[in-house]
Structure formats: C-alpha cells, structure tokens
Scaffold this motif. Sequence first.
Motif, PDB file in Angstrom:
ATOM      1  N   HIS A 212      53.415  34.392  47.228  1.00 47.66           N
ATOM      2  CA  HIS A 212      53.823  32.849  46.919  1.00 47.66           C
ATOM      3  C   HIS A 212      54.144  32.853  45.451  1.00 47.66           C
ATOM      4  O   HIS A 212      55.091  31.461  45.133  1.00 47.66           O
ATOM      5  N   GLN A 213      53.855  33.236  44.517  1.00 52.40           N
ATOM      6  CA  GLN A 213      53.744  32.833  42.963  1.00 52.40           C
ATOM      7  C   GLN A 213      54.314  34.183  42.120  1.00 52.40           C
ATOM      8  O   GLN A 213      54.416  35.064  42.951  1.00 52.40           O
TER       9      GLN A 213
ATOM     10  N   SER B 229      49.529  36.906  44.212  1.00 53.13           N
ATOM     11  CA  SER B 229      49.896  36.365  45.554  1.00 53.13           C
ATOM     12  C   SER B 229      51.551  36.247  46.136  1.00 53.13           C
ATOM     13  O   SER B 229      52.411  35.943  44.654  1.00 53.13           O
TER      14      SER B 229
END
Length: 349
Positions: free
Chosen positions: A141-142, A139
Amino acid sequence: MSQAAPLPTDSLPTNSGRVDLRSDTVTVPTPAMREAMATAPVGDDVYGEDPTVNALQAEVARLTGHEAGLFMPSGSMTNQVALALHTRRGEEVICAEGSHIYEWELGMMATFSGVVPRFVPAPLGVPDPAEVRLAVRHSIHQSPSGVISLENTHNKAGGTVIPLEVIRAIREVAHAEGLPLHLDGARVFNAAAALNVPLAEITRQFDTVSVCLSKGLGAPVGSVLVGSKAAMGQAHRYRKMMGGGMRQAGILAAAGLVALRDGPHWLRDDHRRARTLAEHLVEAGYTVDLEAVQTNIIYARLPDAAAKAQGWAEKGVLANALGPDSVRFVLHHQITDEALERAMKVLKG
Ligand SMILES: *Cc1c(COP(=O)(O)O)cnc(C)c1O
C-alpha cells in the motif's frame, strides 16, 4: 563594488586580495595541479582509454576500499547516478533531513529516476538508526524503499560528522532490510580527518560512495563514484545518459590525482581555522552552535544577513547569506592564518 564583481584572475594560484569564505569550491588549482594537467597522458575516456582517468578511478577505489570507480564532472552527477543504480521508479530514497541529494540537486531524483525522498530526522546531521528502520516500507500500500543514503559530512547541518558506530548500525538496518546503502561523501575526507581514521574505515560500510575532488581537496573539477565493478559498469551508462561522457578527461583527472595526494594534508588546518573563526564570531556577538562546528563549515545567525554579507564583500571578505538571518562560512586551503586574521577584523566591524 557589488558582491558579483569578478574575482581577480591575474593572481594565481590564489585569489589573493579577497578572503573568499563562500565555499571550499572556490579554490583555484595549485601549481602542482597545473603542471600535472599540462603533462597528463590522455585518451578517449568514453572508450575507457584515458590512462590518467583510469589511474584516478583506481586510486579512489583503492583509498575507499571499493572494487572500481567512475569519474564524473560533479558530485550531483555521482549521487544521482548512484540513486539511478539502486532504485526503480516509484520507490523512496531514505535520507537525512536537509540532504544535498534532495535540497540542492534540483529534483533530479524525481526527474531522472522517478523516486521520492523520505526524510528521517537528523540532529547535527546524524540520523538515529532506529528512525531509519522505521522509515523502511515494504507494504504493497506504500511506496517501497529503494535505497538508504547518508551524507558525511552533512553540509546543511554544518559540516557535521556521523560517528562510525552510527554508520555501522545503519549498515545493519540496510542489510537486514535488503536495501543498498549510498554515501554522499562530498566531504568524506573531512569526516575521516575529524574522526582521525583511514578513509576506508568509513567508506567500506557503503555499497556506493560519491567523493568530491573539488571541495576541500582543491581540484578544479570532478567527483568519483565508487562501488562494485558490476555497479560501475552500469553507472557508465547512466553517466552517458546524463551527458557526463567527457573524452580526454585525463586533463582534469590529473589535477584530481594531485588533489588526492596533497589535499588530505590540508584538512586538519582548515578545521582548526574554522574553530578559531567560530569562536571569534561568538565573541563578536554572532550566534553560532559550536557543537555543530566539527570540520570546515560554520553557520552563523545574525539579523539582515544579506546586507551584512554585502558590507563585508565591499571590504574584501566573501561569505554566503543562505537565509534572512543565516550566513555560511567555509574554510579551505587557500585561506591562510594571515587571511583569516584579516577576515576576522572585517567581521568584527
Ligand atoms: C558540493 C556537494 C555535492 C556535489 O555538488 P556539485 O556542485 O554537484 O559537485 C554533493 N553533496 C554535498 C553534501 C555537497 O556539499
């Protein structure tokens, strides 16, 4: 006498007198290693011109089923060069809890490569392939995953062995997720001996493998990283950055070649003696997880570990107190049956 008293240096080839069970790194070079060191042809290895280093690298590559090898001063360096090869800054290193690459390599993955660990549970040092898959991050976001790293045998779990089918399953996860797979094989020869398989059957599953010559194989210094020719070409640069360019290193590689020839034959006896010692410790009232005693390492639980170890040291038996109630014993080829008998008498008292 304190535990820090110097070891005798006048009693080659073994530190006789004391029974040193602190680690399999405490062995001193055998006469065959000394002789090979004295007569080794050498050259400047930073230019790739040391014939003995080149022979050692080729031999480890052959034994592990890889294209090329690179000799380095320590297993920490071979591991950290591998992590540098496989990752970019901000990525995660997926590894078993308790892995040496994090626990005992002083934050080097962060300071050199700018990466962080993501641990997966590893009962008896063996991660579940499903947990490894769950640890993978893609992801935005990570932190993305950069590499999966296994340790075989697993030091902190007690010298435990990863079954071949688990390695293959994790290899499949790595492949499916497009991630490289590294092995901290500091004691992979012990794993091969315990599984009774050729070394390459384990090591071929990985993109890179770090192999220590200075653990159970008994060489005085050195580890070898193996992988593809291209990867080792790049590794050469990282080794230089870390200060690992060693010039006439054939003096050391010569001992490594003898260790590769002679060392693997010792390991089964080391494992047998570890089993004997572990059973003896249980009889003497110590707490030992016998299921974890699979190779040459034993962790025992007992109260006042440091004071106990100090008391044994005064009677000539050295072990490592690694926590308030934990002591580690490690077998190696310079612990004979006779030395083990002596140690067991002291440990009983
Ligand atoms: C000993 C060891 C290493 C390498 O240690 P160095 O002291 O840097 O040679 C790496 N991994 C494991 C599991 C070890 O036990």
